[in-house]
Design an enzyme around this catalytic site. Structure first.
Site, mmCIF file in Angstrom:
data_model
loop_
_atom_site.group_PDB
_atom_site.id
_atom_site.type_symbol
_atom_site.label_atom_id
_atom_site.label_comp_id
_atom_site.label_asym_id
_atom_site.label_seq_id
_atom_site.Cartn_x
_atom_site.Cartn_y
_atom_site.Cartn_z
ATOM 1 N N ASP A 272 46.122 46.525 53.157
ATOM 2 C CA ASP A 272 45.511 45.315 52.611
ATOM 3 C C ASP A 272 44.168 45.694 52.000
ATOM 4 O OD1 ASP A 272 43.944 42.803 52.435
ATOM 5 O OD2 ASP A 272 45.684 41.928 53.435
ATOM 6 N N ILE A 273 43.930 45.232 50.793
ATOM 7 C CA ILE A 273 42.735 45.643 50.047
ATOM 8 C C ILE A 273 41.452 45.013 50.622
ATOM 9 C CG2 ILE A 273 42.683 43.838 48.255
ATOM 10 C CD1 ILE A 273 42.498 47.593 47.563
ATOM 11 N N HIS B 164 55.057 38.408 52.955
ATOM 12 C CA HIS B 164 54.429 39.610 53.512
ATOM 13 C C HIS B 164 54.042 39.396 54.962
ATOM 14 C CE1 HIS B 164 51.386 37.190 51.430
ATOM 15 N NE2 HIS B 164 50.516 37.554 52.367
ATOM 16 N N HIS C 38 51.426 40.740 57.886
ATOM 17 C CA HIS C 38 50.183 41.470 58.150
ATOM 18 C C HIS C 38 50.333 42.231 59.467
ATOM 19 C CE1 HIS C 38 47.415 39.288 55.287
ATOM 20 N NE2 HIS C 38 48.327 38.342 55.410
HETATM 21 P P1 AMP Z 1 47.909 35.654 52.380
HETATM 22 O O1 AMP Z 1 48.862 35.366 51.226
HETATM 23 O O2 AMP Z 1 47.094 34.462 52.760
HETATM 24 O O3 AMP Z 1 48.635 36.271 53.564
HETATM 25 O O4 AMP Z 1 46.866 36.739 51.883
HETATM 26 C C1 AMP Z 1 47.246 37.760 50.976
HETATM 27 C C2 AMP Z 1 46.684 39.082 51.437
HETATM 28 O O5 AMP Z 1 46.989 40.036 50.426
HETATM 29 C C3 AMP Z 1 45.160 39.094 51.632
HETATM 30 O O6 AMP Z 1 44.862 39.621 52.918
HETATM 31 C C4 AMP Z 1 44.665 40.009 50.508
HETATM 32 O O7 AMP Z 1 43.539 40.784 50.877
HETATM 33 C C5 AMP Z 1 45.878 40.872 50.221
HETATM 34 N N1 AMP Z 1 45.953 41.356 48.849
HETATM 35 C C6 AMP Z 1 45.871 40.625 47.711
HETATM 36 N N2 AMP Z 1 45.981 41.415 46.632
HETATM 37 C C7 AMP Z 1 46.147 42.681 47.085
HETATM 38 C C8 AMP Z 1 46.303 43.960 46.466
HETATM 39 N N3 AMP Z 1 46.343 44.083 45.143
HETATM 40 N N4 AMP Z 1 46.420 45.055 47.252
HETATM 41 C C9 AMP Z 1 46.387 44.939 48.604
HETATM 42 N N5 AMP Z 1 46.250 43.756 49.254
HETATM 43 C C10 AMP Z 1 46.117 42.648 48.501
#
Ligand code: AMP
Length: 131
Positions: free
Chosen positions: A28-29, A92, A94
């Site tokens: 996760d970025i 996704h 986590h």
């Molecule tokens: P959520 O949809 O609420 O579970 O959050 C989306 C997650 O994806 C967040 O924790 C972001 O930090 C992560 N995220 C979004 N874009 C990217 C990316 N390009 N690379 C890695 N993680 C990402």
């Protein structure tokens, strides 16, 4: 196409952990903890619980392998698993290394890690996954 599908295709860079025919894992970025990882299916589906049973079951088994690799790499008590999915419309999971319940709180400040450290974390988890 979702941003996560672009990551799978290599059109957007990521700190990759592992992939198989059906799933892909990457850091996760904006991590809550070092080693905070996302596991995604290669098929595009927004809502995790709309995945077919076989894909969802396979995703949990793949997440287990990734979680064990994270646990071998990052000092923590457990690897927590959570699903939110309000931000990116591509299902996704986590995986977050934790030592206490509050480490799973998405209201916590995110870590700011430089590229070298992210790459190093990914490399170590990748290695633990492969052995
Ligand atoms: P959520 O949809 O609420 O579970 O959050 C989306 C997650 O994806 C967040 O924790 C972001 O930090 C992560 N995220 C979004 N874009 C990217 C990316 N390009 N690379 C890695 N993680 C990402």
């Amino acid at each position: 196409m979702t941003i996560f599908s672009k990551i799978i295709k290599g059109e957007i860079p990521c700190y990759k952990i592992a992939e198989d025919d059906n799933f892909f894992a990457f850091l996760d970025i904006n991590p809550l903890a070092k080693g905070h990882t996302l596991v995604i299916p290669k098929i595009e589906e927004d809502y995790l619980f709309n995945l077919d049973d076989e894909t969802l079951a396979g995703m949990i088994v793949f997440s287990k392998k990734v979680a064990l690799a994270i646990g071998k790499t990052i000092t923590c008590n457990r690897v927590g698993l959570t699903v939110i999915g309000l931000e990116v419309p591509h299902a996704h999971i986590h995986l977050i290394p934790i030592t206490r319940e509050s480490d799973m709180n998405f209201g916590n400040a995110k870590l700011k890690l430089d590229k070298e450290e992210m790459a190093e974390i990914a490399r170590k988890i990748q290695l633990a996954f492969s052995i």
